[in-house]
Design a protein around this motif. Sequence first.
Motif, mmCIF file in Angstrom:
data_model
loop_
_atom_site.group_PDB
_atom_site.id
_atom_site.type_symbol
_atom_site.label_atom_id
_atom_site.label_comp_id
_atom_site.label_asym_id
_atom_site.label_seq_id
_atom_site.Cartn_x
_atom_site.Cartn_y
_atom_site.Cartn_z
ATOM 1 N N GLU A 75 50.066 45.423 27.243
ATOM 2 C CA GLU A 75 49.347 44.252 27.406
ATOM 3 C C GLU A 75 49.415 44.609 29.583
ATOM 4 O O GLU A 75 48.986 44.483 29.954
ATOM 5 C CB GLU A 75 49.385 42.983 26.929
ATOM 6 C CG GLU A 75 48.556 41.573 27.808
ATOM 7 C CD GLU A 75 48.252 40.041 27.369
ATOM 8 O OE1 GLU A 75 49.111 40.435 25.932
ATOM 9 O OE2 GLU A 75 47.964 39.364 27.820
ATOM 10 N N ILE A 92 46.914 45.902 32.858
ATOM 11 C CA ILE A 92 46.770 44.540 33.789
ATOM 12 C C ILE A 92 47.312 45.083 34.693
ATOM 13 O O ILE A 92 46.536 45.200 35.982
ATOM 14 C CB ILE A 92 47.322 43.412 32.963
ATOM 15 C CG1 ILE A 92 46.907 42.782 31.648
ATOM 16 C CG2 ILE A 92 47.141 42.422 34.691
ATOM 17 C CD1 ILE A 92 47.723 41.342 31.288
ATOM 18 N N GLY A 97 47.603 37.401 37.621
ATOM 19 C CA GLY A 97 49.644 36.912 37.672
ATOM 20 C C GLY A 97 49.899 35.785 37.279
ATOM 21 O O GLY A 97 51.331 35.969 36.947
ATOM 22 N N ASP A 98 49.287 34.659 37.808
ATOM 23 C CA ASP A 98 49.819 33.647 37.640
ATOM 24 C C ASP A 98 48.801 32.883 36.674
ATOM 25 O O ASP A 98 47.748 33.647 36.241
ATOM 26 C CB ASP A 98 49.787 32.498 38.884
ATOM 27 C CG ASP A 98 50.965 31.958 38.904
ATOM 28 O OD1 ASP A 98 50.992 31.286 38.192
ATOM 29 O OD2 ASP A 98 51.756 31.599 39.732
ATOM 30 N N LEU A 112 37.980 39.003 34.172
ATOM 31 C CA LEU A 112 37.445 39.690 32.915
ATOM 32 C C LEU A 112 38.078 39.603 31.897
ATOM 33 O O LEU A 112 39.712 39.645 31.904
ATOM 34 C CB LEU A 112 38.122 41.619 33.262
ATOM 35 C CG LEU A 112 37.457 42.863 32.641
ATOM 36 C CD1 LEU A 112 36.344 42.835 31.764
ATOM 37 C CD2 LEU A 112 38.404 43.057 33.206
ATOM 38 N N GLY A 151 41.294 37.459 37.665
ATOM 39 C CA GLY A 151 42.269 37.106 36.638
ATOM 40 C C GLY A 151 41.295 37.355 34.912
ATOM 41 O O GLY A 151 40.698 38.267 35.503
ATOM 42 N N GLY A 152 41.968 37.462 34.121
ATOM 43 C CA GLY A 152 41.001 37.849 32.691
ATOM 44 C C GLY A 152 41.845 37.625 31.578
ATOM 45 O O GLY A 152 43.096 36.687 31.613
ATOM 46 N N ASP A 153 41.904 38.494 30.736
ATOM 47 C CA ASP A 153 42.764 38.081 29.700
ATOM 48 C C ASP A 153 42.327 39.715 28.819
ATOM 49 O O ASP A 153 41.596 40.238 28.800
ATOM 50 C CB ASP A 153 42.372 37.324 28.893
ATOM 51 C CG ASP A 153 43.059 36.671 27.075
ATOM 52 O OD1 ASP A 153 44.224 37.223 27.597
ATOM 53 O OD2 ASP A 153 42.756 36.027 26.635
ATOM 54 N N THR A 154 43.328 39.858 27.820
ATOM 55 C CA THR A 154 43.424 41.475 27.135
ATOM 56 C C THR A 154 44.352 41.672 26.202
ATOM 57 O O THR A 154 45.224 41.339 26.048
ATOM 58 C CB THR A 154 44.306 42.630 27.743
ATOM 59 O OG1 THR A 154 44.525 42.220 29.698
ATOM 60 C CG2 THR A 154 44.801 43.974 27.757
HETATM 61 P P1 ADP Z 1 48.476 34.414 29.877
HETATM 62 O O1 ADP Z 1 49.583 34.452 29.473
HETATM 63 O O2 ADP Z 1 48.359 32.822 30.703
HETATM 64 O O3 ADP Z 1 47.249 33.699 29.136
HETATM 65 P P2 ADP Z 1 48.336 37.069 30.616
HETATM 66 O O4 ADP Z 1 49.577 36.715 30.095
HETATM 67 O O5 ADP Z 1 46.751 36.707 29.097
HETATM 68 O O6 ADP Z 1 48.316 35.304 30.682
HETATM 69 O O7 ADP Z 1 47.870 37.237 32.303
HETATM 70 C C1 ADP Z 1 47.860 37.920 33.065
HETATM 71 C C2 ADP Z 1 47.345 37.730 33.649
HETATM 72 O O8 ADP Z 1 46.992 38.989 34.075
HETATM 73 C C3 ADP Z 1 47.068 36.691 34.356
HETATM 74 O O9 ADP Z 1 46.428 36.188 35.311
HETATM 75 C C4 ADP Z 1 45.513 37.165 33.774
HETATM 76 O O10 ADP Z 1 44.421 36.169 34.602
HETATM 77 C C5 ADP Z 1 44.974 38.519 34.331
HETATM 78 N N1 ADP Z 1 44.710 38.971 33.054
HETATM 79 C C6 ADP Z 1 44.945 39.262 32.473
HETATM 80 N N2 ADP Z 1 43.876 40.406 31.366
HETATM 81 C C7 ADP Z 1 43.104 41.141 32.487
HETATM 82 C C8 ADP Z 1 42.239 41.739 32.570
HETATM 83 N N3 ADP Z 1 41.728 42.560 31.993
HETATM 84 N N4 ADP Z 1 42.042 41.787 33.699
HETATM 85 C C9 ADP Z 1 42.541 40.338 34.923
HETATM 86 N N5 ADP Z 1 43.239 40.565 34.971
HETATM 87 C C10 ADP Z 1 43.407 40.293 33.998
#
Ligand code: ADP
Length: 323
Positions: free
Chosen positions: A7, A11, A27-28, A87, A119-122
Amino acid sequence: MTQKSPEFDVIARHFTRPARNAVLGVGDDCALVDVSNGMDLAVSTDTMVSGTHFFPDVDPETLGHKALAVNLSDMAAMGAMPYWAMLALTVPEVNHEWLEKFAKGFFDLAEEFEVSLIGGDTTKGPLTLTVTIMGEVPAGAALRRSGARPGNDIWLSGHLGDAALAVAHRRGQVKLSEADYLEAVMRLYEPTPRVSLGQALRGLATSAIDVSDGLLADLDHICALSKVGATVEAERLPISEVGARHIDTPQGLSAVVSGGDVYELCFTAPSTARESIEDLTEVLRIPITRIGQVRKGKGVSLLGADGKPIKVDGRGFDHFTAT
Ligand code: ADP
Ligand code: MG
């Protein structure tokens, strides 16, 4: 999550770029943005599910473009200036080739509109994309769906027909020639969000919506929130070249007036604004056509050249009854 997980790799490799206009980007735990004084924050989110909102065989670059484009279109419909996107990406597997193309489509459009991915989530699962977009609009100046008044003109940007006919062709409801399909499918896959038009309409339009579910269905949303009715004259509708070749069949007409995925702006304005709106066609180089009038009452009627109501199949894309 450790720094070595797939993951994190996804990212870091595909979705981490310098964030313009943001205090803190990817990143944060949260992104940070600095919202200007005197502005309202405009926020919208849209989800696209494989098999429901796009054909599973879609080219990933096209999909990246479209996922952002549909959100930019919502900003356009409010007259807002888009700045930041998030995203949330769910993919069945980590396929770097696919992700690279997807990211290219996404970031090419983001660059064009100077939007930063902050930012986002994957996650792993059936292919689903959710983009959240944020932007600014001068306080109180957003184009809402609720401001249409009886006597206002109804306007539409661009042309109808292509996206809907491409979908209808894929579903076997109409038959397009190969050349027509290739032309029509471009509009389905790469809609042009009308962001500059939306901003130019602040102070001119009384209401606006972007046509995502279908012209009649979306105009009906304006009617419901504005507590008015609308009359659309079929003869005035701006039809694409491909659309014009199919408008005489019931399926063709239905695709044109009820088909979704158009991403043009439908808006209302008082007749005193006609000249200013026609000027925008020149300045922005976007066709803008007057298609009807707001009236008292409720609902949308479509009138033929003889002034009689035309019945069409389907009222647009409905997420819970669509097949
Ligand atoms: P958390 O554990 O706080 O949910 P993540 O590990 O999911 O954080 O994500 C780490 C960072 O990467 C966060 O700043 C998040 O917003 C960013 N991020 C995660 N997935 C994506 C993506 N598909 N596109 C852009 N940013 C992402
Ligand atoms: Mg997370």
